[in-house]
Design an enzyme around this catalytic site. Structure first.
Site, PDB file in Angstrom:
ATOM      1  CB  CYS A 115       3.162 -19.214  41.797  1.00 15.13           C
ATOM      2  SG  CYS A 115       4.612 -18.847  40.468  1.00 15.13           S
ATOM      3  CG  HIS A 259       2.000 -15.988  43.836  1.00 15.73           C
ATOM      4  ND1 HIS A 259       3.265 -16.024  44.401  1.00 15.73           N
ATOM      5  CD2 HIS A 259       2.032 -15.740  42.547  1.00 15.73           C
ATOM      6  CE1 HIS A 259       4.225 -16.190  43.029  1.00 15.73           C
ATOM      7  NE2 HIS A 259       3.322 -16.007  42.106  1.00 15.73           N
ATOM      8  CG  ASN A 289       6.665 -14.448  41.046  1.00 14.21           C
ATOM      9  OD1 ASN A 289       6.666 -15.660  41.960  1.00 14.21           O
ATOM     10  ND2 ASN A 289       5.823 -14.644  40.054  1.00 14.21           N
TER      11      ASN A 289
HETATM   12  N1  COA Z   1      11.841  -3.614  30.183  1.00 12.11           N
HETATM   13  C1  COA Z   1      11.294  -2.831  29.201  1.00 12.11           C
HETATM   14  N2  COA Z   1      10.355  -3.421  28.291  1.00 12.11           N
HETATM   15  C2  COA Z   1       9.876  -4.411  28.329  1.00 12.11           C
HETATM   16  C3  COA Z   1      10.380  -5.355  29.384  1.00 12.11           C
HETATM   17  C4  COA Z   1      11.308  -4.928  30.261  1.00 12.11           C
HETATM   18  N3  COA Z   1      11.714  -5.679  31.278  1.00 12.11           N
HETATM   19  N4  COA Z   1       9.789  -6.538  29.291  1.00 12.11           N
HETATM   20  C5  COA Z   1       8.840  -6.205  28.102  1.00 12.11           C
HETATM   21  N5  COA Z   1       9.062  -4.957  27.597  1.00 12.11           N
HETATM   22  C6  COA Z   1       8.457  -4.416  26.555  1.00 12.11           C
HETATM   23  C7  COA Z   1       8.053  -5.702  25.200  1.00 12.11           C
HETATM   24  O1  COA Z   1       9.139  -6.122  24.703  1.00 12.11           O
HETATM   25  C8  COA Z   1       6.992  -4.754  24.568  1.00 12.11           C
HETATM   26  O2  COA Z   1       7.830  -4.199  23.637  1.00 12.11           O
HETATM   27  P1  COA Z   1       7.084  -3.779  22.318  1.00 12.11           P
HETATM   28  O3  COA Z   1       5.825  -3.040  22.528  1.00 12.11           O
HETATM   29  O4  COA Z   1       7.980  -2.698  21.588  1.00 12.11           O
HETATM   30  O5  COA Z   1       6.801  -5.028  21.571  1.00 12.11           O
HETATM   31  C9  COA Z   1       6.449  -3.978  25.685  1.00 12.11           C
HETATM   32  O6  COA Z   1       7.333  -4.058  26.876  1.00 12.11           O
HETATM   33  C10 COA Z   1       5.076  -4.463  26.067  1.00 12.11           C
HETATM   34  O7  COA Z   1       5.241  -5.705  26.447  1.00 12.11           O
HETATM   35  P2  COA Z   1       4.049  -6.588  27.127  1.00 12.11           P
HETATM   36  O8  COA Z   1       4.499  -7.979  27.356  1.00 12.11           O
HETATM   37  O9  COA Z   1       2.803  -6.496  26.546  1.00 12.11           O
HETATM   38  O10 COA Z   1       4.065  -5.730  28.564  1.00 12.11           O
HETATM   39  P3  COA Z   1       2.764  -5.884  29.484  1.00 12.11           P
HETATM   40  O11 COA Z   1       2.211  -4.645  29.713  1.00 12.11           O
HETATM   41  O12 COA Z   1       1.855  -7.183  29.376  1.00 12.11           O
HETATM   42  O13 COA Z   1       3.798  -6.209  30.826  1.00 12.11           O
HETATM   43  C11 COA Z   1       3.980  -8.121  32.266  1.00 12.11           C
HETATM   44  C12 COA Z   1       4.551  -7.227  31.103  1.00 12.11           C
HETATM   45  C13 COA Z   1       5.204  -9.283  32.092  1.00 12.11           C
HETATM   46  C14 COA Z   1       4.879  -7.147  33.332  1.00 12.11           C
HETATM   47  C15 COA Z   1       2.697  -8.389  32.636  1.00 12.11           C
HETATM   48  O14 COA Z   1       2.402  -9.129  31.286  1.00 12.11           O
HETATM   49  C16 COA Z   1       2.518  -9.210  33.417  1.00 12.11           C
HETATM   50  O15 COA Z   1       2.811  -9.099  34.657  1.00 12.11           O
HETATM   51  N6  COA Z   1       2.216 -10.588  33.513  1.00 12.11           N
HETATM   52  C17 COA Z   1       2.134 -11.435  34.668  1.00 12.11           C
HETATM   53  C18 COA Z   1       3.448 -12.049  34.943  1.00 12.11           C
HETATM   54  C19 COA Z   1       3.520 -12.951  36.293  1.00 12.11           C
HETATM   55  O16 COA Z   1       3.129 -12.332  37.263  1.00 12.11           O
HETATM   56  N7  COA Z   1       3.703 -14.275  36.063  1.00 12.11           N
HETATM   57  C20 COA Z   1       4.075 -15.098  37.034  1.00 12.11           C
HETATM   58  C21 COA Z   1       2.623 -15.451  37.540  1.00 12.11           C
HETATM   59  S1  COA Z   1       2.789 -16.697  38.869  1.00 12.11           S
END
Ligand code: COA
Length: 383
Positions: A115, A259, A289
Site C-alpha cells: 500500500c 493511504h 482499501n
Molecule cells: N464483521 C463482524 N465481525 C467481525 C468482522 C466483520 N467483518 N471482522 C472481525 N469481526 C469480529 C472478530 O471475529 C472478533 O470477534 P470475537 O471478539 O468474537 O473474536 C471481533 O470482531 C473483534 O475483532 P478484531 O479483529 O479485534 O476487531 P478490530 O476492532 O481490531 O477491527 C479491523 C478489525 C480489521 C477493522 C482493524 O483491526 C483494522 O482496521 N486493522 C487495520 C487493517 C488495515 O487497515 N489493513 C491494511 C493496512 S494497509
C-alpha cells in the site's frame, strides 16, 4: 547539471462499474453494515469485472492522466506501476500498459511496496527526473484486490476494493513538484500483512511440498490489530520526518492525502499529530482499501472537489505490507482551468492505433521468423 523538479501535470483514475455494499457482503459472510462502517468507515467498494485486469485498469487511469497533462504517449520516458496484484510476474503490468498506450520510448517496470507503492514509485520517478535521466514519467497505482481475497474471511474481505489511479510527472527547472520524500521499511513485520506468491511448477525430485512455495493459496493474510497499531505510528512519524526534511511546519500544509485503509486509523494519527481531521482527505467510504491505488484515487477526488490550489503543499503518506511506509511533500502547481482535459474522446483513437501497431509487431516477428528460417535459439538452420 541544472536542477530538475518533478511536477505533477496530469492525474487520472479508473474505478470498475460494479459496486458492492456492506449489506451485500453481509449476505456472504457474518457481518453487518454497522460493524464495517463503525470499524473502518467503509460503505462500498468497486469490484473489477471478469474481463478487467490490473493492467486494463492501469491503462484507463494512465490514458486519463495523459489527457489532463495534454501529453502524447511517445513523450513518456518511464512507466512505473505500483501493484501487489499483477496478472504476471513478467511481463510486468507496466509493460502491458506501455503497449496499450503505445508509449514507444518508455522504460517500464512494476514496483512492489504494497500500500506504500504509490509513494515509493513517485520518489523513484521524481529522482529519475531530478538527475536528468528522464523527462516525463507516469506513475500508476493499480489493484484488483478482489482476486486475492478469501471471500469467506470476514476479517479481510470487507476491507478491500479494486481501482487504479495515475499521475504524470514532468521535469522542469521551475521549483515545485515533489519537494521531499521519506521512505522506510521493516521486514521484521513481514508476517503481519502478507500475500504469498504461488509457484505451480512441481519439482518431483524434491518432493510435493516444493511445488507451491509452501503456500497453498495466494490470498491476503493480516493481523488487523498489529497492522492498526503500526499504521497509526508510522503515519505520524513519516509526516513529521518529511515536514522536517522540507523545512515546513504543519501549518504550511494545505492537505494530507493518506493511504485510504481505514477512517479510524487516520483519526488516531491526526490526534497524535495534533492536526485537525479537515486537513486529511478521505474517500475510503466509497472505495474501500485499494492498496497502491488509493492515494492517486483520493488525489483525483480532491482535485475534482477543488481542494487544491496552485502553490498548495500537499502531503501523500502511505503504509502497508513489508512493512513499508513513506511520505512525500508535493507543491501543487496546476491552475483549475488547466485541470480540464480537452479533446479527450478523439485522443482515444491513438490507443486503438496502439493496439493495431502491437498486433502488427507480433505478426512481423512471426513473418521474420519464417522468412529467416532461424530456429528459436538464433542458430543458423542445418543445411
Ligand atoms: N464483521 C463482524 N465481525 C467481525 C468482522 C466483520 N467483518 N471482522 C472481525 N469481526 C469480529 C472478530 O471475529 C472478533 O470477534 P470475537 O471478539 O468474537 O473474536 C471481533 O470482531 C473483534 O475483532 P478484531 O479483529 O479485534 O476487531 P478490530 O476492532 O481490531 O477491527 C479491523 C478489525 C480489521 C477493522 C482493524 O483491526 C483494522 O482496521 N486493522 C487495520 C487493517 C488495515 O487497515 N489493513 C491494511 C493496512 S494497509
Amino acid at each position: 547539471m541544472m536542477t530538475r523538479y518533478a511536477h505533477i501535470v496530469g492525474w487520472g483514475c479508473y474505478l470498475p462499474d460494479r459496486t458492492v455494499t456492506n449489506d451485500e457482503l453481509s449476505q456472504i459472510v457474518d457481518t453487518s453494515d454497522e460493524w464495517i462502517y463503525q470499524r473502518t468507515g467503509i460503505r462500498t467498494r468497486h469490484i473489477a469485472a471478469a474481463h478487467e485486469t490490473t493492467a486494463t485498469l492501469a491503462f484507463e487511469a494512465a490514458a486519463r492522466a495523459l489527457a489532463v497533462a495534454d501529453m502524447h504517449p511517445s513523450q513518456v520516458d518511464l512507466i512505473i506501476v505500483a501493484t501487489s496484484t499483477p496478472a504476471y510476474m513478467f511481463p510486468s503490468t507496466a509493460c502491458l500498459v506501455q503497449d496499450y498506450l503505445g508509449a514507444t520510448k518508455a522504460a517500464a517496470f512494476d514496483l512492489s511496496a504494497a500500500c506504500s507503492g504509490f509513494v515509493y514509485a513517485l520518489q523513484m520517478a521524481a529522482q529519475s527526473i531530478a538527475t536528468g535521466s528522464m523527462r516525463n514519467a507516469i506513475i500508476i497505482g493499480s489493484e484488483t484486490m478482489s482476486r486475492v481475497l478469501d471471500w469467506s474471511d470476514r476479517s479481510t474481505c470487507v476491507l478491500f476494493g479494486d481501482g487504479a489511479g495515475a499521475v504524470v510527472l514532468k521535469g522542469s527547472s521551475i521549483p515545485g513538484g515533489v519537494m521531499a520524500t521519506t521512505l522506510r521499511s521493516d521486514g521484521s513485520g513481514a508476517d503481519l500483512l502478507s500475500l504469498p506468491a504461488l509457484y505451480h511448477n512441481p519439482v518431483p525430485v524434491m518432493g510435493a511440498e516444493f511445488s507451491t512455495n509452501g503456500h497453498h493459496k495466494n490470498i491476503i493474510d493480516m493481523d488487523g490489530r498489529q497492522v492498526y497499531r503500526f499504521a497509526t505510528n508510522v503515519i505520524a512519524s513519516s509526516i513529521q520526518d518529511v515536514l522536517r526534511q522540507a523545512e515546513l511546519t504543519a501549518d504550511d500544509i494545505a492537505l494530507i492525502i493518506p493511504h485510504q485503509a481505514n477512517t479510524r486509523i487516520i483519526e488516531t494519527a491526526a490526534k497524535k499529530l495534533k492536526m485537525p481531521m479537515e486537513k486529511f482527505y478521505l474517500n475510503v467510504e466509497h472505495n474501500g482499501n485499494t492498496s497502491a491505488a488509493s492515494i492517486p484515487l483520493a488525489l483525483c477526488d480532491a482535485v475534482r472537489e477543488g481542494r487544491l490550489k496552485p502553490d498548495d503543499n500537499v502531503v501523500f503518506v502511505g503504509f502497508g505490507g513489508g512493512l513499508t511506509w513513506g511520505a512525500s511533500v508535493v507543491k501543487w502547481g496546476v491552475r483549475p482551468q488547466e485541470a480540464a482535459p480537452s479533446g479527450n474522446e478523439w485522443k482515444r483513437v491513438r490507443y486503438v492505433l496502439a493496439r493495431g501497431r502491437s498486433r502488427l509487431r507480433r505478426l512481423q516477428r512471426k513473418v521474420e521468423a519464417i522468412v529467416t528460417g532461424r530456429s528459436d535459439n538464433g542458430k543458423e538452420p542445418e543445411r
